[in-house]
Design an enzyme around this catalytic site. Structure first.
Site, PDB file in Angstrom:
ATOM      1  N   GLU A 116       0.548  -1.362   0.054  1.00  0.00           N
ATOM      2  CA  GLU A 116       0.055  -0.089   0.084  1.00  0.00           C
ATOM      3  C   GLU A 116       0.890   1.211   0.028  1.00  0.00           C
ATOM      4  OE1 GLU A 116      -2.787  -0.409   3.251  1.00  0.00           O
ATOM      5  OE2 GLU A 116      -4.046  -1.608   1.953  1.00  0.00           O
ATOM      6  N   HIS A 232      -9.061  10.133   2.556  1.00  0.00           N
ATOM      7  CA  HIS A 232      -8.920   9.037   1.557  1.00  0.00           C
ATOM      8  C   HIS A 232      -8.892   9.673   0.236  1.00  0.00           C
ATOM      9  CE1 HIS A 232      -8.673   5.284  -0.269  1.00  0.00           C
ATOM     10  NE2 HIS A 232      -8.264   4.854   0.766  1.00  0.00           N
ATOM     11  N   ARG A 279      -1.158   9.271   1.345  1.00  0.00           N
ATOM     12  CA  ARG A 279      -2.310   9.650   0.985  1.00  0.00           C
ATOM     13  C   ARG A 279      -2.606  11.177   0.855  1.00  0.00           C
ATOM     14  NH1 ARG A 279      -5.581   5.589   4.829  1.00  0.00           N
ATOM     15  NH2 ARG A 279      -5.378   3.944   3.498  1.00  0.00           N
ATOM     16  N   HIS A 340     -11.485  10.545   6.107  1.00  0.00           N
ATOM     17  CA  HIS A 340     -11.287   9.128   6.365  1.00  0.00           C
ATOM     18  C   HIS A 340     -10.538   8.660   7.907  1.00  0.00           C
ATOM     19  CE1 HIS A 340     -10.269   4.712   5.219  1.00  0.00           C
ATOM     20  NE2 HIS A 340      -9.206   4.969   5.445  1.00  0.00           N
ATOM     21  N   ARG A 375      -0.937   9.152   9.184  1.00  0.00           N
ATOM     22  CA  ARG A 375      -1.032   7.680   9.490  1.00  0.00           C
ATOM     23  C   ARG A 375      -0.694   6.977   8.004  1.00  0.00           C
ATOM     24  NH1 ARG A 375      -5.976   3.668   8.744  1.00  0.00           N
ATOM     25  NH2 ARG A 375      -6.332   4.971   6.880  1.00  0.00           N
TER      26      ARG A 375
HETATM   27  C1  LIG Z   1     -13.665   2.254   4.941  1.00  0.00           C
HETATM   28  C2  LIG Z   1     -12.739   2.132   5.726  1.00  0.00           C
HETATM   29  C3  LIG Z   1     -11.721   1.428   5.219  1.00  0.00           C
HETATM   30  C4  LIG Z   1     -10.575   1.296   6.113  1.00  0.00           C
HETATM   31  N1  LIG Z   1      -9.426   0.217   5.699  1.00  0.00           N
HETATM   32  C5  LIG Z   1      -8.426   0.350   6.737  1.00  0.00           C
HETATM   33  C6  LIG Z   1      -7.613  -0.508   6.554  1.00  0.00           C
HETATM   34  O1  LIG Z   1      -7.518  -1.425   5.655  1.00  0.00           O
HETATM   35  N2  LIG Z   1      -6.529  -1.118   7.311  1.00  0.00           N
HETATM   36  C7  LIG Z   1      -6.507  -0.174   8.787  1.00  0.00           C
HETATM   37  O2  LIG Z   1      -5.680  -0.480   9.498  1.00  0.00           O
HETATM   38  N3  LIG Z   1      -7.180   0.563   8.890  1.00  0.00           N
HETATM   39  C8  LIG Z   1      -8.531   0.851   8.100  1.00  0.00           C
HETATM   40  N4  LIG Z   1      -9.446   1.619   8.428  1.00  0.00           N
HETATM   41  C9  LIG Z   1      -9.507   2.532   9.679  1.00  0.00           C
HETATM   42  C10 LIG Z   1      -9.932   1.550  10.710  1.00  0.00           C
HETATM   43  O3  LIG Z   1     -11.053   0.865  10.103  1.00  0.00           O
HETATM   44  C11 LIG Z   1     -10.346   2.168  12.159  1.00  0.00           C
HETATM   45  O4  LIG Z   1      -9.276   3.240  12.172  1.00  0.00           O
HETATM   46  C12 LIG Z   1     -10.374   1.345  13.044  1.00  0.00           C
HETATM   47  O5  LIG Z   1     -11.305   0.177  12.758  1.00  0.00           O
HETATM   48  C13 LIG Z   1     -11.027   1.857  14.357  1.00  0.00           C
HETATM   49  O6  LIG Z   1     -11.484   1.055  15.198  1.00  0.00           O
HETATM   50  P1  LIG Z   1     -11.878   1.280  16.459  1.00  0.00           P
HETATM   51  O7  LIG Z   1     -12.334   0.107  17.219  1.00  0.00           O
HETATM   52  O8  LIG Z   1     -11.049   2.372  17.322  1.00  0.00           O
HETATM   53  O9  LIG Z   1     -13.228   2.205  16.085  1.00  0.00           O
HETATM   54  P2  LIG Z   1     -14.640   1.776  15.462  1.00  0.00           P
HETATM   55  O10 LIG Z   1     -14.414   0.341  14.659  1.00  0.00           O
HETATM   56  O11 LIG Z   1     -15.313   2.742  14.655  1.00  0.00           O
HETATM   57  O12 LIG Z   1     -15.774   1.207  16.480  1.00  0.00           O
HETATM   58  C14 LIG Z   1     -16.077   2.272  17.318  1.00  0.00           C
HETATM   59  C15 LIG Z   1     -17.123   1.500  18.072  1.00  0.00           C
HETATM   60  O13 LIG Z   1     -17.872   2.481  19.043  1.00  0.00           O
HETATM   61  C16 LIG Z   1     -19.127   2.615  19.226  1.00  0.00           C
HETATM   62  N5  LIG Z   1     -19.468   4.005  19.633  1.00  0.00           N
HETATM   63  C17 LIG Z   1     -19.081   5.150  19.283  1.00  0.00           C
HETATM   64  N6  LIG Z   1     -19.496   5.960  19.976  1.00  0.00           N
HETATM   65  C18 LIG Z   1     -20.541   5.545  21.267  1.00  0.00           C
HETATM   66  C19 LIG Z   1     -21.281   6.033  22.091  1.00  0.00           C
HETATM   67  N7  LIG Z   1     -21.423   7.383  22.342  1.00  0.00           N
HETATM   68  N8  LIG Z   1     -21.805   4.937  22.856  1.00  0.00           N
HETATM   69  C20 LIG Z   1     -21.679   3.711  22.715  1.00  0.00           C
HETATM   70  N9  LIG Z   1     -21.116   3.160  21.390  1.00  0.00           N
HETATM   71  C21 LIG Z   1     -20.316   4.226  20.740  1.00  0.00           C
HETATM   72  C22 LIG Z   1     -19.545   2.452  17.637  1.00  0.00           C
HETATM   73  O14 LIG Z   1     -20.944   2.224  17.423  1.00  0.00           O
HETATM   74  C23 LIG Z   1     -18.567   1.512  17.418  1.00  0.00           C
HETATM   75  O15 LIG Z   1     -19.117   0.006  17.683  1.00  0.00           O
HETATM   76  C24 LIG Z   1     -10.469   2.000   7.452  1.00  0.00           C
HETATM   77  C25 LIG Z   1     -11.654   2.779   7.834  1.00  0.00           C
HETATM   78  C26 LIG Z   1     -12.629   3.022   7.257  1.00  0.00           C
HETATM   79  C27 LIG Z   1     -14.004   3.778   7.295  1.00  0.00           C
END
Ligand SMILES: Cc1cc2nc3c(=O)[nH]c(=O)nc-3n(C[C@H](O)[C@H](O)[C@H](O)COP(=O)(O)OP(=O)(O)OC[C@H]3O[C@@H](n4cnc5c(N)ncnc54)[C@H](O)[C@@H]3O)c2cc1C
Length: 527
Positions: A116, A232, A279, A340, A375
């Site tokens: 990537e 992105h 990016r 993104h 990032r």
């Molecule tokens: C389309 C896309 C593609 C991506 N591709 C990649 C990739 O290939 N590789 C990579 O490393 N990263 C990638 N990323 C980034 C990566 O997916 C995220 O940074 C990572 O998944 C974040 O994980 P997290 O657990 O911190 O948050 P999330 O996975 O966003 O989870 C957050 C959680 O908190 C909950 N929540 C939020 N606020 C509240 C609240 N007030 N009360 C209760 N629940 C709440 C939400 O409902 C959710 O369940 C991508 C992101 C996107 C959007």
């Protein structure tokens, strides 16, 4: 108000929240609150994969170097080293939980490694082009098997309960009956993800409204580096496609960008790396091309590869584009940039601890120092995993002390509640306006004048929204609206502090990096 007592409260069910819950086995009861269904998260949408040094011609030093280059002088080196060097163990955790990464067809004893932008070697483990979904589904399966973990869906956390310098739990709205409920706990971990919904165009899911950042700011934690929003470069441009991302991995496989006149242009912006430049460079290049040509989108062309290979390597993207009438094996894909990833967030140490010792933040909502000003692709799923592990170590180590914290805190009863009866248009209008203001005035290219105007406009809406709905509202949209306003204010405040262009932050007035520069743009509420 309904009361619950639990040992450890995790807010959010993405990779950070779920992997942390699994790591806490044997300590006590873990409750995971999540505001929609358990699988609704950015994690489930991740396509490209997760970075880890595995290849024979790769090394920790190279991955560290690539991360530091992307971070543009602001990464914390010790954090980068920790993440890169412990990545193989964390990947092993995923494999042990049951994630089946794609294998190298030539040597199935090895993982297939993708390439990537910004990576000098192939080091992206993936499951087709739906890596996030595969990881999320596996974690969900494991979590639901454990008796010590309780998952409550449709619980929106709206306030942290703080007393005597510690958090005592959280107040949530049960969205199934719009009643407030309180969860007292010894530890709270915010795993609430990013802030993409603050912007008009985003790859993020509807859950990414910066709630954790607003919650932590509200109780006095430092927030930092909110100016560093990664856009992105390539989201599908189609009136009916909501937030569909076209993975970086296509450019890794040789896809080229064409402007609306059908001409390649990346060589004019980054002659060596071209489409594989980081990016921010690709995003600004597209932004410039759109402005120059007046086109509504640019095109990503992968048609040089055999059709069968494209279908096998990118099945999800192929199928989704086809639903919108675009056959990516024979047609270039129309794309635009979109918000993104948030590189900043709640300030944490290497154990995921915030400024409040029993309040942790893990995943995209945290600012660990890994990403600095930008990032490196596929480092974020890894960050969530590594810091969930780190936080679990700290919680375990301090558990004897921490468990004494759990008690009912009277301070929760000071909150007042309001049912939202106004016409929905009062809410939806302000949602749209905030997102449009941020896109136009604090987006890919900024100026001090734009930021000042953006701030004034956000202040105006804040005044209205926070006076109409100052109490805790028993309504998802209103509480999220308050959060995106809060986050918008923090992004602008940080952007105004950084008088230079660095990483994802581009300021027309100061187009270069400064020799003397701020390491972090800290913001906190005086309480
Ligand atoms: C389309 C896309 C593609 C991506 N591709 C990649 C990739 O290939 N590789 C990579 O490393 N990263 C990638 N990323 C980034 C990566 O997916 C995220 O940074 C990572 O998944 C974040 O994980 P997290 O657990 O911190 O948050 P999330 O996975 O966003 O989870 C957050 C959680 O908190 C909950 N929540 C939020 N606020 C509240 C609240 N007030 N009360 C209760 N629940 C709440 C939400 O409902 C959710 O369940 C991508 C992101 C996107 C959007």
């Amino acid at each position: 108000m309904k009361k619950h007592f639990t040992d450890i409260l995790i807010v959010g069910s993405g990779i950070a929240g779920l992997s942390l819950a699994l790591k806490l086995k044997g300590i006590g009861e873990v409750t995971v609150l999540t505001k929609k269904r358990i699988f609704e998260s950015a994690t489930s949408l991740a396509q490209g994969g997760i970075a880890c040094v595995m290849g024979e011609n790769d090394s920790f030093d190279l991955h560290i170097k690539d991360t530091l280059i992307a971070g543009d002088g602001l990464c914390k080196k010790e954090v980068v080293e920790l993440v890169v060097k412990t990545a193989p163990e964390r990947i092993q955790d995923l494999v042990n939980w049951g994630v089946e990464f794609d294998r190298d067809p030539k040597d199935p004893s090895k993982f297939h490694l993708g390439l990537e932008g910004g990576h000098s070697r192939r080091r992206i483990l993936h499951v087709g082009d739906y890596t996030g979904r595969a990881i999320a589904n596996t974690l969900i399966e494991r979590v639901l098997e454990e008796d010590y973990i309780k998952v409550l869906e449709h619980f929106l956390v709206v306030k942290l309960v703080k007393e005597d310098g510690l958090v005592r739990g959280a107040l949530a709205v049960n969205l199934t009956n719009l009643e407030p409920e309180v969860f007292f706990s010894s530890v709270v971990v915010l795993c609430t993800g990013g802030v993409g919904k603050v912007y008009l165009y985003t790859s993020n899911p509807d859950t990414s409204t910066g709630d954790g950042i607003a919650l932590a700011y509200d109780v006095g934690c430092r927030i930092a580096n909110m100016e560093f929003i990664q856009f992105h470069p390539t989201c599908l441009y189609h009136p009916k496609a909501k937030n569909f991302l076209i993975s970086e991995a296509l450019r890794g496989e040789g896809a080229v960008l064409l402007n609306s006149e059908g001409k390649r242009f990346m060589q004019n912006y980054d002659p060596v790396r071209k489409e594989l430049a980081p990016r921010d460079i690709v995003t600004r290049a597209i932004d410039m091309e759109l402005k120059k040509t007046g086109g509504e989108c640019v095109y990503l062309d992968i048609t040089h590869l055999p059709s069968d290979y494209i279908k096998k390597r990118f099945p999800y993207i192929y199928e989704t584009c086809l639903k919108f009438g675009i056959d990516i094996t024979s047609q270039p894909i129309p794309v635009v940039p979109a918000a993104h990833y948030l590189c900043g967030g709640i300030v944490t140490n290497i154990w995921g601890q915030t400024d409040i010792p029993n309040l942790f933040a893990v995943g995209e909502c945290a600012c660990t120092g890994l990403h600095g000003a930008n990032r490196l692709a596929s480092n974020s799923l890894l960050e969530g995993l590594v810091f969930a592990h780190q936080a679990s170590l700290k919680i375990r180590e301090n558990w004897k002390e921490l468990k004494k914290v759990k008690s009912e805190s009277k301070s929760v009863y000071k909150f007042k509640f309001k049912e939202v009866k106004e016409e929905k248009v009062f809410v939806s209008h302000n949602w749209d306006v905030v997102r449009r203001i941020m896109w136009d005035f604090a987006g890919i290219v900024r100026s001090l004048r734009m930021l000042e105007v953006g701030k004034r406009k956000i202040d105006f809406i804040k005044e209205e929204v926070f006076s109409d709905w100052k109490d805790v509202c028993l309504d998802l949209d209103v509480e999220e609206l308050k959060n995106i306003i809060q986050v918008a204010e923090l992004i602008i405040a940080c952007a105004e502090k950084r008088l230079e262009s660095r990483g994802t932050h581009y300021l027309i007035d100061y187009p270069e990096k400064r020799e003397e520069f701020l390491k972090d743009t800290f913001i906190s509420k005086n309480i």
